[in-house]
Design an enzyme around this catalytic site. Structure first.
Site, mmCIF file in Angstrom:
data_model
loop_
_atom_site.group_PDB
_atom_site.id
_atom_site.type_symbol
_atom_site.label_atom_id
_atom_site.label_comp_id
_atom_site.label_asym_id
_atom_site.label_seq_id
_atom_site.Cartn_x
_atom_site.Cartn_y
_atom_site.Cartn_z
ATOM 1 N N TYR A 213 44.944 97.961 26.754
ATOM 2 C CA TYR A 213 45.620 97.095 25.990
ATOM 3 C C TYR A 213 45.101 95.890 25.550
ATOM 4 O O TYR A 213 44.604 95.177 26.575
ATOM 5 C CB TYR A 213 46.940 97.472 26.030
ATOM 6 C CG TYR A 213 47.498 96.548 27.472
ATOM 7 C CD1 TYR A 213 47.818 95.268 27.297
ATOM 8 C CD2 TYR A 213 47.592 97.110 28.684
ATOM 9 C CE1 TYR A 213 48.227 94.554 28.494
ATOM 10 C CE2 TYR A 213 47.886 96.619 29.736
ATOM 11 C CZ TYR A 213 48.528 95.249 29.790
ATOM 12 O OH TYR A 213 48.651 94.615 30.950
ATOM 13 N N CYS A 214 45.336 95.395 24.239
ATOM 14 C CA CYS A 214 45.070 93.919 23.928
ATOM 15 C C CYS A 214 45.868 93.814 22.769
ATOM 16 O O CYS A 214 46.714 94.581 22.297
ATOM 17 C CB CYS A 214 43.575 94.019 23.685
ATOM 18 S SG CYS A 214 42.845 95.025 22.334
ATOM 19 N N THR A 215 45.909 92.581 22.384
ATOM 20 C CA THR A 215 46.846 91.915 20.989
ATOM 21 C C THR A 215 46.670 92.771 19.908
ATOM 22 O O THR A 215 47.769 93.314 19.480
ATOM 23 C CB THR A 215 46.569 90.533 20.615
ATOM 24 O OG1 THR A 215 46.704 89.990 22.062
ATOM 25 C CG2 THR A 215 47.668 90.098 20.049
ATOM 26 N N CYS A 220 39.775 96.077 22.331
ATOM 27 C CA CYS A 220 39.980 97.058 23.036
ATOM 28 C C CYS A 220 38.892 98.115 22.402
ATOM 29 O O CYS A 220 38.203 98.918 23.046
ATOM 30 C CB CYS A 220 41.356 97.584 22.698
ATOM 31 S SG CYS A 220 42.589 96.870 24.131
ATOM 32 N N LEU A 242 49.138 95.653 21.179
ATOM 33 C CA LEU A 242 50.208 95.189 21.583
ATOM 34 C C LEU A 242 51.252 94.566 20.432
ATOM 35 O O LEU A 242 52.460 94.424 20.681
ATOM 36 C CB LEU A 242 50.160 93.894 22.583
ATOM 37 C CG LEU A 242 49.441 94.212 24.156
ATOM 38 C CD1 LEU A 242 49.460 93.234 25.105
ATOM 39 C CD2 LEU A 242 50.941 95.317 24.718
#
Length: 255
Positions: A213-215, A220, A242
């Site tokens: 996961y990433c923002t 990703c 996210l």
């Protein structure tokens, strides 16, 4: 009267729009002109990055203007299949926060690549077509709770690993934690350090199910493709953004 008031509220409500697209950009200057004229005419502020391998956009403004921007972008076949992540907000609470987030001006820049994949020039970015499968927030949550491991699934007997692809200053805000699930925090200061971390932890990652996961998703996308490019034992890689995780689960009654 009620209808008019509701429409006025929608018109004045502010929002933030994030989207990216990995694709070959044939005419970079044409895209620069589009963003310059469109964002300025709609009063949108934020960052636009254009590279030969795609586009990365984070802009804010009135929700109505952001919807108009999405409609205009969709007329370009380059953005076919793009996930436009739009969220309403009340706007930055003060000028310093607005400046830190990049919403005090419109910055449009042409860069060599969307994300600096590695600090080693000899290491070429992987093919984005090999990126890990995208999960909805609900699907991601089901994986963490263990309900997505079906009887005949190839991931059923694999250890579940959560891999945080964000920089260290982002992970300090918070990260996923779940019983019987190991969360891996590379503690990188810049994204270009992640490939080396992956190389150094290949044995830990191999033959396991990796939930990354990433923002906003752009990091990703590249990192998951790099993991999968390592071949046998690295096939089961999934990813989620996210930026809309909590809002989706709230809508589905999970929070």
């Amino acid at each position: 009267l009620h209808t008019s008031t509701s429409k006025a509220c929608v018109t004045m409500e502010e929002g933030i729009l994030l989207y990216y697209k990995y694709a070959t950009v044939q005419d970079i200057q044409d895209l620069v002109s589009f963003y310059d004229s469109n964002c300025k005419s709609l009063g949108l502020l934020g960052r636009v990055r254009i590279a030969p391998d795609g586009v990365n956009v984070t802009v804010g403004g009135k929700l109505s203007s952001l919807h108009n921007h999405i409609d205009a972008a969709k007329t370009n076949t380059l953005f076919e299949g793009t996930d436009f992540k739009l969220a309403s907000c009340s706007g930055p609470s003060n000028e310093s926060i607005a400046k830190e987030c990049g919403f005090t001006s419109l910055s449009i820049r042409v860069v060599k690549e969307l994300v600096t994949f590695s600090c080693h020039p000899s290491l070429k970015p992987p093919a984005i077509s090999s990126a890990g499968k995208h999960l909805t927030p609900v699907e991601f949550n089901s994986f963490i709770q263990g309900s997505s491991f079906e009887k005949d699934s190839p991931t059923r007997h694999r250890k579940l690993l959560l891999l945080d692809a964000r920089n260290v200053y982002e992970t300090r805000i918070g990260k996923f934690e779940a019983p019987n699930v190991e969360t891996l925090d590379p503690e990188i200061r810049q994204y270009s350090d992640l490939p080396s971390w992956i190389d150094n932890h290949s044995e830990q990652l191999q033959d396991n199910c990796i939930l990354m996961y990433c923002t906003g998703g752009i990091r990703c996308e590249m990192a998951s493709a790099y993991i999968r490019s390592k071949g046998a034992g690295f096939e089961n890689v999934f990813q989620v953004y996210l930026c809309n995780y909590k809002s989706h689960l709230i809508c589905d009654g999970e929070f």
